[in-house]
Design an enzyme around this catalytic site. Structure first.
Site, PDB file in Angstrom:
ATOM      1  N   ASP A 138       0.846  -1.183   0.000  1.00  0.00           N
ATOM      2  CA  ASP A 138       0.000   0.000   0.000  1.00  0.00           C
ATOM      3  C   ASP A 138       0.890   1.245   0.000  1.00  0.00           C
ATOM      4  OD1 ASP A 138      -2.471   1.300   0.026  1.00  0.00           O
ATOM      5  OD2 ASP A 138      -2.412   1.537   2.200  1.00  0.00           O
ATOM      6  N   HIS A 175      -3.715  14.160   0.647  1.00  0.00           N
ATOM      7  CA  HIS A 175      -3.951  13.256   1.775  1.00  0.00           C
ATOM      8  C   HIS A 175      -2.803  13.329   2.786  1.00  0.00           C
ATOM      9  CE1 HIS A 175      -4.941   9.690   4.096  1.00  0.00           C
ATOM     10  NE2 HIS A 175      -3.775   9.142   3.770  1.00  0.00           N
ATOM     11  N   GLU A 194     -10.451   4.087   3.328  1.00  0.00           N
ATOM     12  CA  GLU A 194      -9.521   4.828   2.484  1.00  0.00           C
ATOM     13  C   GLU A 194      -9.862   4.489   1.042  1.00  0.00           C
ATOM     14  OE1 GLU A 194      -5.421   4.243   3.736  1.00  0.00           O
ATOM     15  OE2 GLU A 194      -5.706   5.669   5.388  1.00  0.00           O
ATOM     16  N   GLU A 235      -9.048   4.094  -2.574  1.00  0.00           N
ATOM     17  CA  GLU A 235      -7.807   3.894  -3.306  1.00  0.00           C
ATOM     18  C   GLU A 235      -8.077   3.195  -4.638  1.00  0.00           C
ATOM     19  OE1 GLU A 235      -4.492   2.304  -1.224  1.00  0.00           O
ATOM     20  OE2 GLU A 235      -5.134   3.057   0.740  1.00  0.00           O
ATOM     21  N   ASP A 260      -9.165   0.491   1.642  1.00  0.00           N
ATOM     22  CA  ASP A 260      -8.191   0.108   2.659  1.00  0.00           C
ATOM     23  C   ASP A 260      -8.761   0.469   4.032  1.00  0.00           C
ATOM     24  OD1 ASP A 260      -5.823  -0.505   3.985  1.00  0.00           O
ATOM     25  OD2 ASP A 260      -4.951   1.462   3.598  1.00  0.00           O
ATOM     26  N   ARG A 283      -8.430   3.704  13.029  1.00  0.00           N
ATOM     27  CA  ARG A 283      -7.494   4.793  13.363  1.00  0.00           C
ATOM     28  C   ARG A 283      -6.963   4.733  14.780  1.00  0.00           C
ATOM     29  NH1 ARG A 283      -6.050   5.985   8.406  1.00  0.00           N
ATOM     30  NH2 ARG A 283      -7.826   6.586   7.123  1.00  0.00           N
ATOM     31  N   GLN A 315      -4.397   1.893  14.949  1.00  0.00           N
ATOM     32  CA  GLN A 315      -3.227   2.325  14.181  1.00  0.00           C
ATOM     33  C   GLN A 315      -2.384   3.346  14.958  1.00  0.00           C
ATOM     34  OE1 GLN A 315      -4.429   3.882  10.365  1.00  0.00           O
ATOM     35  NE2 GLN A 315      -2.361   4.478   9.754  1.00  0.00           N
ATOM     36  N   LYS A 339      -4.833  -2.100   9.994  1.00  0.00           N
ATOM     37  CA  LYS A 339      -5.151  -2.270   8.571  1.00  0.00           C
ATOM     38  C   LYS A 339      -5.393  -3.731   8.181  1.00  0.00           C
ATOM     39  CE  LYS A 339      -3.654   1.968   7.040  1.00  0.00           C
ATOM     40  NZ  LYS A 339      -4.342   2.861   6.090  1.00  0.00           N
ATOM     41  N   THR A 349      -9.080  -5.698   3.519  1.00  0.00           N
ATOM     42  CA  THR A 349      -8.899  -4.758   2.418  1.00  0.00           C
ATOM     43  C   THR A 349      -9.840  -5.236   1.310  1.00  0.00           C
ATOM     44  OG1 THR A 349      -6.554  -4.527   2.985  1.00  0.00           O
ATOM     45  CG2 THR A 349      -7.237  -3.749   0.802  1.00  0.00           C
ATOM     46  N   GLU A 355     -10.082  12.600   7.199  1.00  0.00           N
ATOM     47  CA  GLU A 355      -9.953  13.925   6.581  1.00  0.00           C
ATOM     48  C   GLU A 355     -11.309  14.624   6.434  1.00  0.00           C
ATOM     49  OE1 GLU A 355      -6.989  13.593   3.047  1.00  0.00           O
ATOM     50  OE2 GLU A 355      -7.650  11.585   3.587  1.00  0.00           O
TER      51      GLU A 355
END
Lengths: 403, 403
Positions: free
Chosen positions: B118, B125, B192, B194, B226, B230, B233, B246, B250, B353
């Site tokens: 990844d 970002h 996420e 992607e 993904d 948080r 992490q 993570k 996925t 975000e």
């Protein structure tokens, strides 16, 4: 007659029986599962067919994966059968033609690696790294270190078997004083002496594997050299961790030692200095550590003897942590213990630590070393206490640096 | 008669032809390679045999891996053949019985994932994350960000196909004010948005793949979510990067769009603000970006439209970087672009975000959201400019959070 005339106390005697995959010279060069006995390899698939064993279809394969997938009960049953084959005299005539001298065969990667994870479980190693890279920090450990076994995923496609040359990686590096990064072959190529754990039985996504279920999933262990380019790693690793500094190659021994061969090597891990969350709390469990005595040599000269018994986090804790978020296991998953470093200078598992980041070069018969030079051959070997004081040998992991 | 009566301008018309793997209801539920046309799936293996195509043995398989391994020339030849099958009227009668309504089939993970990497390639970002987590830093980017595409390895064993439920992961978290870490289900479960790139042709260990060879190795792309916890992490990721935050899941779209279908979508990446080392310098190359218009919806309500054209690092640069240290590629390697975030608030590819770390909740028809709640369904879709102004649709990636 070899291989039955094994000297008393041979570390690869019938008490050991590690598994690998080999091919023999001659017209039939197919890969097949082998078990090491002394300095011979038994073609266990062929032997199983010759003896009419029900395990023949599981063993006459080009990789260990079918055996790994078969699960713990089968692992134990097969081991009992193999032990009988190589110790009961009446089997001798039937199986002796299926032995090959170790020196005549080619050894291959013994299983197909699914996911590869690397941990960071030696307190001595983590503290040494902290002191080297963060000399002004109040604590040489990061705040999370004593609460969870820190790990990250590595590249399974570049896991190679012992004996494979390792090409010195190129990449970006930038010393703090450099205005811009430069590109070229790594000038700080290092080793990490580790133990690798091989997952057999898979698990379901969403279902954590608890500490008590470790032995249902982990088949055995191997020696592992987590080659590391310290200059590439230093520039790339913030904020998402090691990538190209590690992904060029990871070497594993050709022999996987079943956990069943290491019962006498089990030891309690170091005393825990912090309370652990229940899923990691092994204080009431059987000993989760393994007393493996590792030796690291460069060009035949022993530079370190890292003691695996000093690892803070056990393999069972690492497995419980790796799956506590619901991540599933697959047959062939491999996880490394992290660099094994003992408390003394001669027990450190990396050149980074042994030379204190290049400050104190090692004196080898062929000259000084800070990091590895082209042509250097790194060999890790190990043994563990076995039944009746006999050693259990682990297969060596060796590799030559090519420029 | 369907599927040939596709409306003019359908984003899944004959100009697209993405690949997947499906199984049909009924007695023969075997997995097989399919190609999407409108709202139907063509069983391309069966069609190939019916038409006497030489590609039948490559296509009549339960996974895309054999086609991926066949290499770029074959990819183009097969695509030309497929285009003829679905556009030349004389083939119509032969192949129409091999179409299945999309709504009747089950879609599966289309290839066996080898290594999963990844990246972190959106400047918007990376700056948003920097501003949120390091508000006092002089630069919201880390010093290496403009010099190399930052990446790390993820867990390939938990890559799941669109439509698979995602179990909320449990794990350790520790807010700065907490005296000790606590354990429980993640309370900051995020997405996420992607794009994933699928490697077909392998490469040798020790042989970097240059920018110019990108198309020889990358077959196509998919949408990728993904999923990220948080809180897990944040506590685990120093110093070795994301792991359990993570690795629980996925998600990838069921359809892999071949790069050959995206020629009209190629665009130049953003202007580079730093000189790049030669192995990453694409200033003289053909445009390396792709103009993919992504849409992210929660429970059917669109919350963001991240533009892939704004990605700083291209997929070709990521591939060149990933292999510059000699790491080899395998058929089935998958790499994610990193979260796609555009410059405006409505173009951000994560809830981290979009809600500025929970400070500014999103207003959805069913209530406010900071992070995901149990039962939430996240769906990402996308399209790209195609020939003659017709859109090329990408397969959606969707997943429901289960508690």
């Amino acid at each position: 007659m070899p291989p039955f005339d094994i000297p008393e106390g041979d570390p690869f005697g019938p008490h050991n029986l590690p598994y690998g995959v080999f091919s023999a010279p001659g017209p039939d060069s197919a890969r097949r599962v082998g078990v090491r006995l002394g300095d011979h390899v038994l073609d266990v698939g062929a032997a199983a067919y010759a003896l009419g064993s029900p395990y023949a279809p599981l063993l006459a394969r080009p990789s260990l994966n079918p055996l790994l997938a078969a699960g713990r009960t089968t692992w134990s049953d097969v081991r009992r059968a193999l032990t009988a084959w190589v110790t009961v005299p009446s089997h001798r005539e039937t199986i002796e033609r299926h032995f090959h001298p170790l020196s005549s065969v080619t050894l291959h990667l013994p299983f197909e690696v699914a996911d590869y994870v690397d941990f960071y479980a030696s307190e001595n190693h983590a503290r040494n790294v902290g002191r080297i890279f963060r000399p002004d920090a109040a604590d040489s450990l990061t705040p999370n270190w004593k609460h969870l076994p820190i790990g990250y995923h590595g590249r399974s496609g570049t896991v190679v078997v012992s004996g494979t040359d390792v090409v010195r990686p190129s990449g970006q590096r930038k010393a703090p004083a450099d205005p811009e990064p430069v590109f070229g072959p790594s000038v700080r190529l290092d080793i990490e002496a580790e133990v690798g754990f091989v997952v057999g039985g898979p698990s379901e996504r969403g279902k954590p594997v608890g500490l008590a279920d470790f032995r249902d999933h982990v088949f055995g262990l191997c020696l592992l050299n987590d080659w590391s380019a310290r200059d590439i790693q230093a520039w790339e690793y913030v904020p998402l961790g090691p990538f190209l500094g590690k992904s060029f190659a990871t070497s594993v021994s050709a022999w996987i030692t079943p956990l069943d061969a290491l019962e006498e090597a089990r030891v309690a891990p170091p005393e825990r200095t912090h309370d652990l969350l229940p899923y990691l709390d092994d204080s009431q469990d059987e000993p989760g550590g393994y007393d493996l005595r590792i030796s690291v040599a460069i060009n035949g000269h022993v530079v370190s003897e890292p003691p695996f018994s000093t690892m803070y986090w056990t393999a069972a804790q690492q497995l419980a942590h790796m799956t506590v978020n619901g991540a599933s296991l697959r047959t062939g998953d491999l996880y490394g213990s992290g660099t094994v470093s003992g408390p003394t200078e001669r027990e450190r598992g990396s050149l980074l630590e042994l030379t204190w980041n290049g400050r104190d070069p090692l004196e080898l018969p062929d000259g000084k070393r800070t990091f590895l030079e082209d042509g250097d051959v790194v060999t890790m070997s190990a043994w563990a206490p076995g039944p009746g004081g006999v050693r259990v040998g682990l297969g060596e992991v060796t590799g030559r640096v090519s420029g």
